[in-house]
Write an enzyme that holds these catalytic residues in place. Structure first.
Site, mmCIF file in Angstrom:
data_model
loop_
_atom_site.group_PDB
_atom_site.id
_atom_site.type_symbol
_atom_site.label_atom_id
_atom_site.label_comp_id
_atom_site.label_asym_id
_atom_site.label_seq_id
_atom_site.Cartn_x
_atom_site.Cartn_y
_atom_site.Cartn_z
ATOM 1 N N ARG A 177 0.693 -1.172 0.091
ATOM 2 C CA ARG A 177 0.100 -0.185 0.057
ATOM 3 C C ARG A 177 0.792 1.275 0.127
ATOM 4 N NH1 ARG A 177 -3.534 -3.112 0.278
ATOM 5 N NH2 ARG A 177 -4.354 -4.330 2.130
ATOM 6 N N CYS A 281 -0.937 0.241 16.098
ATOM 7 C CA CYS A 281 -1.138 -1.038 16.735
ATOM 8 C C CYS A 281 -1.265 -0.752 18.404
ATOM 9 C CB CYS A 281 -0.022 -2.055 16.504
ATOM 10 S SG CYS A 281 1.579 -1.568 17.153
HETATM 11 P P1 NAD Z 1 -1.656 -7.029 6.959
HETATM 12 O O1 NAD Z 1 -1.393 -8.419 7.771
HETATM 13 O O2 NAD Z 1 -2.684 -7.050 5.904
HETATM 14 O O3 NAD Z 1 -0.424 -7.011 6.103
HETATM 15 C C1 NAD Z 1 0.993 -7.115 6.702
HETATM 16 C C2 NAD Z 1 2.299 -7.681 5.508
HETATM 17 O O4 NAD Z 1 1.747 -9.055 5.184
HETATM 18 C C3 NAD Z 1 1.959 -6.787 4.333
HETATM 19 O O5 NAD Z 1 3.326 -6.769 3.930
HETATM 20 C C4 NAD Z 1 1.336 -7.732 3.350
HETATM 21 O O6 NAD Z 1 1.582 -7.637 2.129
HETATM 22 C C5 NAD Z 1 1.400 -9.125 4.050
HETATM 23 N N1 NAD Z 1 0.180 -10.050 3.664
HETATM 24 C C6 NAD Z 1 -1.125 -9.775 3.608
HETATM 25 N N2 NAD Z 1 -1.794 -10.664 3.415
HETATM 26 C C7 NAD Z 1 -1.154 -11.638 3.515
HETATM 27 C C8 NAD Z 1 -1.302 -13.166 2.940
HETATM 28 N N3 NAD Z 1 -2.591 -13.505 2.755
HETATM 29 N N4 NAD Z 1 -0.102 -13.899 3.124
HETATM 30 C C9 NAD Z 1 1.022 -13.502 3.125
HETATM 31 N N5 NAD Z 1 1.288 -12.204 3.346
HETATM 32 C C10 NAD Z 1 0.264 -11.187 3.318
HETATM 33 O O7 NAD Z 1 -1.615 -5.839 8.038
HETATM 34 P P2 NAD Z 1 -1.611 -4.507 7.722
HETATM 35 O O8 NAD Z 1 -3.138 -4.119 7.277
HETATM 36 O O9 NAD Z 1 -0.584 -4.064 6.523
HETATM 37 O O10 NAD Z 1 -1.211 -3.775 8.958
HETATM 38 C C11 NAD Z 1 -1.963 -3.305 10.069
HETATM 39 C C12 NAD Z 1 -2.014 -4.548 11.089
HETATM 40 O O11 NAD Z 1 -0.868 -4.559 11.434
HETATM 41 C C13 NAD Z 1 -2.988 -4.253 12.094
HETATM 42 O O12 NAD Z 1 -3.489 -5.607 12.649
HETATM 43 C C14 NAD Z 1 -1.930 -3.990 13.379
HETATM 44 O O13 NAD Z 1 -2.204 -4.097 14.586
HETATM 45 C C15 NAD Z 1 -0.916 -4.466 12.996
HETATM 46 N N6 NAD Z 1 0.434 -3.766 13.550
HETATM 47 C C16 NAD Z 1 0.935 -4.674 14.525
HETATM 48 C C17 NAD Z 1 2.111 -3.964 15.164
HETATM 49 C C18 NAD Z 1 2.924 -4.590 16.453
HETATM 50 O O14 NAD Z 1 3.976 -4.338 16.585
HETATM 51 N N7 NAD Z 1 2.012 -5.486 17.300
HETATM 52 C C19 NAD Z 1 2.757 -2.860 14.485
HETATM 53 C C20 NAD Z 1 2.150 -2.509 13.797
HETATM 54 C C21 NAD Z 1 1.098 -2.961 12.774
#
Ligand code: NAD
Length: 499
Positions: A177, A281
């Site tokens: 994104r 998060c």
């Molecule tokens: P997301 O899980 O959709 O994506 C994260 C990454 O995973 C991206 O690089 C994406 O391309 C990849 N991805 C997405 N779907 C996938 C799949 N089916 N198979 C393999 N890879 C895949 O998360 P997001 O929307 O980018 O970010 C928001 C989320 O991240 C929220 O849940 C937030 O709480 C979490 N977050 C957690 C922390 C922490 O430290 N705990 C920090 C920041 C964000």
């Protein structure tokens, strides 16, 4: 239309898979670029470059490696405005918040400049007669990281700074994104003196992630994102024999005790609940006032503050409190959850559903929302909304409030607002959440401490940054050495022990 690239072996390389993701300007709703989505072959190419470059980097002394990071910090500071603008344009967060995103990553880089100290190892002189024993912390080899959209500067730096300081090569698969800032970071690392192939950026989606998970050469995987994907990556990565750490979603509770400074608590909730449109998060998404009187006082203080929030595009300057959410799909998801809250009987005290901004009607803006009388079975309580929506759950006692946070499946962050040291201390000791604030709403640890939640907010053993990062990105080898001056004894057949 701008076509973004991968960054492989020190060069911007066009995607060859023929698949692309739209990159939006969330403030206008326009597609401003397309990001290539890598195939398994493109990932394999990056791994081959990394594998070829890594041994020489690991053999470079740690001080010289740290100097690259020192120079990188300088470059980040000089390019701060440019980076923040690129970040805001793709993510939607305000410019000061975008600069904060870069700055919190930069602080991890600063911490990693101390790598020579962290990598020193251990030595025991004369562990036995004429025997010395020493432990080395060695690089893993080729490592990889998969990062979320919401901190496109900070989270990549959480991972690649320690990985590279330890002598590894690192392949970053950022969120599709907002991939521009990760590409800019890789360029700046090279400008700082990093050899080609040590930091590469492969843009992509599940196909690229699966290729990373299954590639034999990749030794470790760091992931930050939503919990279902974290769980998937942890399972598949571990079963492929890799070292994996995954950080997932959150539902952070803030408990407000009757003795709390209510103005301070309300101010804290406004920033922690609505900053970055709730796309953090560590955002507070649940307020738990203890007692109905506390709840009434809190809501009374919150409502005017929420109604005064300024929502707008980052281009409107520092005056804006928060910007749009990242995509139209994210907006729809948030609005769907808000509707479920209404349908399931919560009281929508501040309703931002008809928010619209003149000139930005197609932007992904969501007005601020406040719910009261939320109960634990409701979807808005159970699920991560990741939007500007604060839910109030009224607890009748401190124990009930603590129990709510304890029973929730997520355990990333939490906070208590009180003037009572006993309550604060008891809370910090008992709560099953990884990061705790006492009169601090977003208790994000600094770079030299470690960052990580508990329960379904994490999969793996070690936290991000701080000393844990040096454990995650190295493995220990212990050498027992004897330099005999001549054979003095015959063979020994029982295990040597210290008598
Ligand atoms: P997301 O899980 O959709 O994506 C994260 C990454 O995973 C991206 O690089 C994406 O391309 C990849 N991805 C997405 N779907 C996938 C799949 N089916 N198979 C393999 N890879 C895949 O998360 P997001 O929307 O980018 O970010 C928001 C989320 O991240 C929220 O849940 C937030 O709480 C979490 N977050 C957690 C922390 C922490 O430290 N705990 C920090 C920041 C964000």
């Amino acid at each position: 239309m701008q076509e973004l690239t991968h960054y492989l072996n020190g060069t911007h390389v066009k995607g060859t898979s023929g698949r692309f993701a739209d990159v939006y300007n969330p403030a206008t709703g326009e597609v401003q670029a397309k990001a290539p989505l890598a195939s398994a072959d493109e990932v394999a190419q990056a791994v081959a470059y990394a594998e070829a470059a890594q041994p020489a980097w690991a053999a470079t002394n740690p001080q010289r490696r740290a100097r690259v990071l020192m120079k990188f910090v300088d470059l980040l500071n000089s390019d701060m405005d440019k980076l923040a603008e690129a970040l805001s344009r793709e993510h939607g967060k305000t410019l000061p918040d975008a600069a904060g995103d870069v700055q919190r990553g930069l602080e991890v880089v600063e911490y990693c400049i101390g790598a020579p100290q962290m990598l020193k190892g251990e030595f025991t002189d004369s562990a036995g007669p004429g025997i010395d024993m020493y432990s080395m912390k060695q690089a893993l080899g080729v490592t990889a990281g998969i990062t979320p959209f919401n901190f496109p500067a900070m989270i990549p730096m959480w991972m690649f700074a320690p990985a590279i300081a330890c002598g590894n090569a690192f392949i970053l698969k950022p969120s599709e994104r907002d991939p521009s800032v990760p590409l800019m970071l890789a360029e700046l690392m090279e400008e700082a003196g990093l050899p080609k192939g040590i930091l590469q950026v492969v843009n992509g989606d599940k196909e690229a992630v699966d290729a990373i998970l299954d590639h034999d050469v990749i030794q470790s995987i760091g992931f930050v994102g939503s919990t279902p994907i974290a769980e998937y990556i942890y399972g598949r990565g571990c079963s492929n024999g890799k070292r994996v750490q995954c950080f997932g979603g959150a539902k952070n509770h803030m408990i407000i005790m009757p003795d709390a400074d209510m103005d301070q608590a309300a101010d804290a909730l406004i920033g922690a609940g609505y900053g970055a449109a709730g796309e953090r998060c560590m955002a507070i998404s649940v307020a738990v006032p203890v007692g109905d009187e506390t709840a009434d006082r809190l809501i009374e203080k919150l409502v005017p503050r929420i109604e005064a929030l300024k929502v707008g595009p980052y281009t409107s300057g520092n005056d804006v409190d928060y910007g749009p959410v990242v995509t139209a799909a994210a907006k729809q998801n948030i609005l769907g959850l808000i509707q479920s809250g209404v349908d399931q009987g919560a009281t929508l005290v501040v309703d931002g559903r008809d928010f619209s901004l003149q000139g930005y009607e197609d932007g992904f803006f969501v007005g601020p929302h406040l719910f009261d009388n939320v109960t634990p079975e409701m979807d808005i309580y159970r699920k991560e909304i990741f939007g500007p929506v604060l839910s109030t759950v009224r607890a009748q006692s401190y124990e009930e409030a603590v129990g709510l946070a304890m029973d929730h499946e997520y355990g990333n962050g939490t906070a208590i607002f009180t003037r009572d040291g006993d309550a604060a201390r008891d809370f910090a000791n008992r709560i099953n959440v990884g990061m705790v604030g006492i009169n601090v709403p977003i208790p994000v640890p600094l770079a030299y401490h470690t960052f990580g939640g508990w329960k379904k907010s994490v999969f793996g053993d070690l936290n991000q940054h701080g000393p844990d990062a040096f454990k995650f990105y190295t493995r220990t080898k212990t050498v027992t050495a004897r330099w005999p001056s001549g054979i003095k004894e015959g063979g020994e057949f029982s295990i040597p022990v210290m008598e």
